[in-house]
Design a protein around this motif. Structure first.
Motif, PDB file in Angstrom:
ATOM      1  N   MET A   1     -16.987 -13.853   2.403  1.00 24.46           N
ATOM      2  CA  MET A   1     -17.234 -12.605   3.126  1.00 24.46           C
ATOM      3  C   MET A   1     -17.150 -11.401   2.202  1.00 24.46           C
ATOM      4  SD  MET A   1     -15.443 -12.208   6.818  1.00 24.46           S
ATOM      5  CE  MET A   1     -16.319 -10.996   7.766  1.00 24.46           C
ATOM      6  N   LYS A   2     -17.909 -10.364   2.540  1.00 22.73           N
ATOM      7  CA  LYS A   2     -17.909  -9.153   1.711  1.00 22.73           C
ATOM      8  C   LYS A   2     -17.463  -7.947   2.538  1.00 22.73           C
ATOM      9  CE  LYS A   2     -21.369 -10.831  -1.493  1.00 22.73           C
ATOM     10  NZ  LYS A   2     -22.476 -10.457  -2.357  1.00 22.73           N
ATOM     11  N   ALA A   3     -17.118  -6.876   1.819  1.00 21.01           N
ATOM     12  CA  ALA A   3     -16.717  -5.637   2.496  1.00 21.01           C
ATOM     13  C   ALA A   3     -17.157  -4.448   1.671  1.00 21.01           C
ATOM     14  CB  ALA A   3     -15.205  -5.604   2.682  1.00 21.01           C
ATOM     15  N   LEU A   4     -17.467  -3.355   2.360  1.00 26.58           N
ATOM     16  CA  LEU A   4     -17.806  -2.094   1.699  1.00 26.58           C
ATOM     17  C   LEU A   4     -16.779  -1.054   2.132  1.00 26.58           C
ATOM     18  CD1 LEU A   4     -20.483  -0.539   0.267  1.00 26.58           C
ATOM     19  CD2 LEU A   4     -20.498   0.503   2.519  1.00 26.58           C
ATOM     20  N   ILE A   5     -16.216  -0.361   1.162  1.00 20.36           N
ATOM     21  CA  ILE A   5     -15.290   0.741   1.490  1.00 20.36           C
ATOM     22  C   ILE A   5     -15.979   2.060   1.155  1.00 20.36           C
ATOM     23  CG2 ILE A   5     -13.037   1.797   1.038  1.00 20.36           C
ATOM     24  CD1 ILE A   5     -11.934  -0.947   0.360  1.00 20.36           C
ATOM     25  N   LEU A   6     -16.075   2.934   2.158  1.00 16.97           N
ATOM     26  CA  LEU A   6     -16.708   4.246   1.966  1.00 16.97           C
ATOM     27  C   LEU A   6     -15.700   5.192   1.315  1.00 16.97           C
ATOM     28  CD1 LEU A   6     -18.408   4.426   5.470  1.00 16.97           C
ATOM     29  CD2 LEU A   6     -19.625   4.213   3.294  1.00 16.97           C
ATOM     30  N   VAL A   7     -15.842   5.362   0.003  1.00 17.26           N
ATOM     31  CA  VAL A   7     -14.889   6.180  -0.752  1.00 17.26           C
ATOM     32  C   VAL A   7     -15.332   7.635  -0.759  1.00 17.26           C
ATOM     33  CG1 VAL A   7     -13.907   6.575  -3.040  1.00 17.26           C
ATOM     34  CG2 VAL A   7     -14.151   4.248  -2.184  1.00 17.26           C
ATOM     35  N   GLY A   8     -16.649   7.841  -0.955  1.00 17.68           N
ATOM     36  CA  GLY A   8     -17.187   9.201  -0.850  1.00 17.68           C
ATOM     37  C   GLY A   8     -16.826  10.120  -1.987  1.00 17.68           C
ATOM     38  N   GLY A   9     -16.496  11.358  -1.622  1.00 17.84           N
ATOM     39  CA  GLY A   9     -16.512  12.453  -2.586  1.00 17.84           C
ATOM     40  C   GLY A   9     -15.204  12.888  -3.185  1.00 17.84           C
ATOM     41  N   PHE A  10     -14.998  14.190  -3.212  1.00 13.98           N
ATOM     42  CA  PHE A  10     -13.984  14.798  -4.090  1.00 13.98           C
ATOM     43  C   PHE A  10     -12.583  14.864  -3.494  1.00 13.98           C
ATOM     44  CE2 PHE A  10     -18.127  16.564  -5.299  1.00 13.98           C
ATOM     45  CZ  PHE A  10     -18.150  16.199  -6.627  1.00 13.98           C
ATOM     46  N   GLY A  11     -12.431  14.526  -2.235  1.00  8.15           N
ATOM     47  CA  GLY A  11     -11.099  14.563  -1.646  1.00  8.15           C
ATOM     48  C   GLY A  11     -10.514  15.958  -1.586  1.00  8.15           C
ATOM     49  N   THR A  12     -11.359  16.940  -1.273  1.00  7.72           N
ATOM     50  CA  THR A  12     -10.913  18.347  -1.299  1.00  7.72           C
ATOM     51  C   THR A  12      -9.763  18.611  -0.329  1.00  7.72           C
ATOM     52  OG1 THR A  12     -12.733  18.785   0.213  1.00  7.72           O
ATOM     53  CG2 THR A  12     -13.091  19.360  -2.070  1.00  7.72           C
ATOM     54  N   ARG A  13      -9.729  17.876   0.792  1.00  5.79           N
ATOM     55  CA  ARG A  13      -8.681  18.152   1.800  1.00  5.79           C
ATOM     56  C   ARG A  13      -7.290  17.771   1.288  1.00  5.79           C
ATOM     57  NH1 ARG A  13     -10.000  15.202   7.142  1.00  5.79           N
ATOM     58  NH2 ARG A  13     -10.243  13.463   5.700  1.00  5.79           N
ATOM     59  N   LEU A  14      -7.225  16.884   0.279  1.00  6.99           N
ATOM     60  CA  LEU A  14      -5.914  16.474  -0.239  1.00  6.99           C
ATOM     61  C   LEU A  14      -5.586  17.148  -1.571  1.00  6.99           C
ATOM     62  CD1 LEU A  14      -4.859  12.712   0.101  1.00  6.99           C
ATOM     63  CD2 LEU A  14      -3.734  14.723   0.992  1.00  6.99           C
ATOM     64  N   ARG A  15      -6.339  18.188  -1.911  1.00  5.77           N
ATOM     65  CA  ARG A  15      -5.950  18.943  -3.110  1.00  5.77           C
ATOM     66  C   ARG A  15      -4.586  19.565  -2.876  1.00  5.77           C
ATOM     67  NH1 ARG A  15     -11.688  21.906  -4.456  1.00  5.77           N
ATOM     68  NH2 ARG A  15     -12.630  20.161  -5.538  1.00  5.77           N
ATOM     69  N   PRO A  16      -3.741  19.746  -3.905  1.00 10.82           N
ATOM     70  CA  PRO A  16      -4.012  19.587  -5.342  1.00 10.82           C
ATOM     71  C   PRO A  16      -3.807  18.171  -5.876  1.00 10.82           C
ATOM     72  CG  PRO A  16      -1.827  20.483  -5.012  1.00 10.82           C
ATOM     73  CD  PRO A  16      -2.429  20.324  -3.648  1.00 10.82           C
ATOM     74  N   LEU A  17      -3.456  17.190  -5.023  1.00 11.38           N
ATOM     75  CA  LEU A  17      -3.210  15.837  -5.532  1.00 11.38           C
ATOM     76  C   LEU A  17      -4.476  15.232  -6.118  1.00 11.38           C
ATOM     77  CD1 LEU A  17      -1.032  14.633  -2.516  1.00 11.38           C
ATOM     78  CD2 LEU A  17      -0.195  15.360  -4.767  1.00 11.38           C
ATOM     79  N   THR A  18      -5.619  15.517  -5.466  1.00 10.96           N
ATOM     80  CA  THR A  18      -6.873  14.909  -5.920  1.00 10.96           C
ATOM     81  C   THR A  18      -7.459  15.617  -7.148  1.00 10.96           C
ATOM     82  OG1 THR A  18      -7.933  16.194  -4.171  1.00 10.96           O
ATOM     83  CG2 THR A  18      -7.540  13.877  -3.727  1.00 10.96           C
ATOM     84  N   LEU A  19      -6.776  16.635  -7.642  1.00  9.15           N
ATOM     85  CA  LEU A  19      -7.185  17.217  -8.926  1.00  9.15           C
ATOM     86  C   LEU A  19      -6.728  16.321 -10.087  1.00  9.15           C
ATOM     87  CD1 LEU A  19      -6.304  20.963  -8.202  1.00  9.15           C
ATOM     88  CD2 LEU A  19      -8.582  19.928  -8.248  1.00  9.15           C
ATOM     89  N   SER A  20      -5.741  15.440  -9.814  1.00 11.57           N
ATOM     90  CA  SER A  20      -5.197  14.561 -10.847  1.00 11.57           C
ATOM     91  C   SER A  20      -5.665  13.115 -10.722  1.00 11.57           C
ATOM     92  CB  SER A  20      -3.661  14.580 -10.797  1.00 11.57           C
ATOM     93  OG  SER A  20      -3.185  15.891 -10.998  1.00 11.57           O
ATOM     94  N   ALA A  21      -6.088  12.708  -9.526  1.00  9.93           N
ATOM     95  CA  ALA A  21      -6.524  11.324  -9.303  1.00  9.93           C
ATOM     96  C   ALA A  21      -7.559  11.302  -8.195  1.00  9.93           C
ATOM     97  CB  ALA A  21      -5.326  10.454  -8.906  1.00  9.93           C
ATOM     98  N   PRO A  22      -8.550  10.399  -8.266  1.00  8.84           N
ATOM     99  CA  PRO A  22      -9.470  10.271  -7.134  1.00  8.84           C
ATOM    100  C   PRO A  22      -8.663   9.901  -5.885  1.00  8.84           C
ATOM    101  CG  PRO A  22     -10.170   8.882  -8.994  1.00  8.84           C
ATOM    102  CD  PRO A  22      -8.805   9.400  -9.321  1.00  8.84           C
ATOM    103  N   LYS A  23      -9.085  10.421  -4.736  1.00  8.13           N
ATOM    104  CA  LYS A  23      -8.293  10.268  -3.508  1.00  8.13           C
ATOM    105  C   LYS A  23      -7.852   8.829  -3.215  1.00  8.13           C
ATOM    106  CE  LYS A  23     -10.309  10.998   0.390  1.00  8.13           C
ATOM    107  NZ  LYS A  23     -10.965  11.700   1.501  1.00  8.13           N
ATOM    108  N   PRO A  24      -8.725   7.811  -3.366  1.00  6.59           N
ATOM    109  CA  PRO A  24      -8.281   6.450  -3.025  1.00  6.59           C
ATOM    110  C   PRO A  24      -7.172   5.926  -3.934  1.00  6.59           C
ATOM    111  CG  PRO A  24     -10.664   6.572  -3.180  1.00  6.59           C
ATOM    112  CD  PRO A  24     -10.144   7.843  -3.734  1.00  6.59           C
ATOM    113  N   LEU A  25      -6.949   6.602  -5.066  1.00  7.84           N
ATOM    114  CA  LEU A  25      -5.891   6.162  -5.982  1.00  7.84           C
ATOM    115  C   LEU A  25      -4.598   6.958  -5.788  1.00  7.84           C
ATOM    116  CD1 LEU A  25      -7.834   5.528  -9.315  1.00  7.84           C
ATOM    117  CD2 LEU A  25      -7.457   4.003  -7.374  1.00  7.84           C
ATOM    118  N   VAL A  26      -4.632   7.960  -4.918  1.00  2.00           N
ATOM    119  CA  VAL A  26      -3.397   8.693  -4.593  1.00  2.00           C
ATOM    120  C   VAL A  26      -2.502   7.735  -3.799  1.00  2.00           C
ATOM    121  CG1 VAL A  26      -2.439  10.600  -3.228  1.00  2.00           C
ATOM    122  CG2 VAL A  26      -4.500  10.956  -4.606  1.00  2.00           C
TER     123      VAL A  26
END
Length: 361
Positions: A1-26
């Motif tokens: 089986m396969k899966a797709l995760i919609l990661v998308g863009g810049f994670g602006t709503r979680l700034r300033p954390l997403t200035l240091s890491a892409p949101k899915p890695l926070v």
């Protein structure tokens, strides 16, 4: 089986954390957000996860390489050159998702945290024989969301109502789908919305079914919801009597402490706290409803509540940090400073109090 995760863009709503890491890695509860999902997918037999991403794919893939080995699951990226919404990425990743087996595949929104009842969802999908299944969750204020109106007994989706003014139901789309490969034939390679364009058409043909999500659900894409999500997640660990939860006379409620963190004497920690690897909590500190990322130091008698403290930051002695204060990476709050909802960008030193919620550049 396969899966797709919609990661998308810049994670602006979680700034300033997403200035240091892409949101899915926070980190969320001491584990990168996306790892909660990948582990749940692996547990029910998914062999390949495709990340639909339009931002920093190298960073993501380099980081996930070690987990590929550890979890024995294939992780690949499908990179958008322009934002494609929530359906376009499926068309872009079509060749990665179709393997000729005819098996359905999962699609997950990367901001969603829950107990991921994916096994039950597979059973549900088989039982109704439709083309697509979506997970729905009940909310107290449906007027803020798109509501999914379903047939009570079968779960067949009748219609979608966007931000209803009058009550039509309280079930909303939870961002977890199980789709037959034929759904891909309905999606063009262009910016398009699965919720507004694809699902209503499948529902009109009476081939879309909704399963009510058991347990908790939260979209943790912004700080307030991240803190709420942590409370719900830790509560679900408690219900399962998880050994991960900390115990001791200095612990109040549900608390997660990495084994490499050092806790001083006379601290009171909890409820709803996550303390990351390598953190140092000096004596007499009070922590509640907060997350401390890796390498944080909290000095003597500081008090932190309803806040997120970014990687390698320090909070000074007798400082008070509260009301959705978000410290980016490597922020240093001085002794006896008060922060009331300050949002502080990375690599800053705070020498005077932040008396009302504001962004500190």
């Amino acid at each position: 089986m396969k899966a797709l995760i919609l990661v998308g863009g810049f994670g602006t709503r979680l700034r300033p954390l997403t200035l240091s890491a892409p949101k899915p890695l926070v980190e969320f509860a001491n584990k990168p957000m996306i790892l909660h999902q990948i582990e749940a997918l692996k547990a029910i037999g998914v062999t390949e996860v495709v990340l639909a991403i339009n931002y920093q794919p190298e960073l993501m893939l380099n980081f996930l390489k070690e987990f590929e080995k550890k979890l024995e699951i294939k992780i690949t990226c499908s990179q958008e050159t322009e934002p494609l919404g929530t359906a376009g990425p499926l068309a872009l990743a079509r060749d990665k998702l179709i393997d000729g087996s005819g098996k359905p595949f999962f699609v997950l929104n990367s901001d969603v945290i829950s107990e991921y009842p994916l096994k039950e969802m597979i059973e549900f999908h088989k039982s109704h024989g439709g083309e697509a299944s979506i997970m729905v969750t009940k909310v107290d204020e449906p007027s803020k969301y798109g509501v999914v109106v379903t047939e009570e007994t079968t779960g067949k989706v009748e219609k979608f109502v966007e931000k209803p003014k009058i009550f039509v139901g309280n079930k909303i789309n939870a961002g977890i789908y199980l789709l037959n490969p034929s759904v891909l034939d309905r999606i063009e390679l262009r910016p398009t919305s699965i919720e507004k364009e694809v699902f209503p058409k499948i529902a009109a043909e009476k081939k879309l079914y909704a399963m009510l999500l058991p347990g908790f659900w939260m979209d943790i894409g912004q700080p307030k919801d991240y803190i709420t999500g942590l409370r719900l997640y830790l509560d679900s660990l408690r219900k399962k009597s998880s050994p991960k939860l900390a115990k001791g006379s200095h612990i109040l409620g549900n608390v997660l402490i990495d084994e490499t963190a050092v806790i001083g004497d006379g601290c009171l920690i909890g409820p709803d706290v996550a303390i990351g690897p390598g953190c140092v909590i000096e004596p007499g500190v009070r922590l509640s409803c907060c997350t401390l990322m890796r390498g944080v130091r909290i000095k003597k008698h500081a008090c932190i509540s309803s806040s997120i403290i970014g990687w390698h930051s320090t909070v000074g002695r007798w400082a008070r940090v509260e009301n959705m204060t978000i410290l980016g990476e490597d922020v240093h709050v001085g002794d006896e400073i008060y922060s009331n909802g300050g949002v502080v960008l990375p690599h800053k030193e705070i020498k005077s109090s932040i008396l009302k919620p504001e962004i500190v550049m």
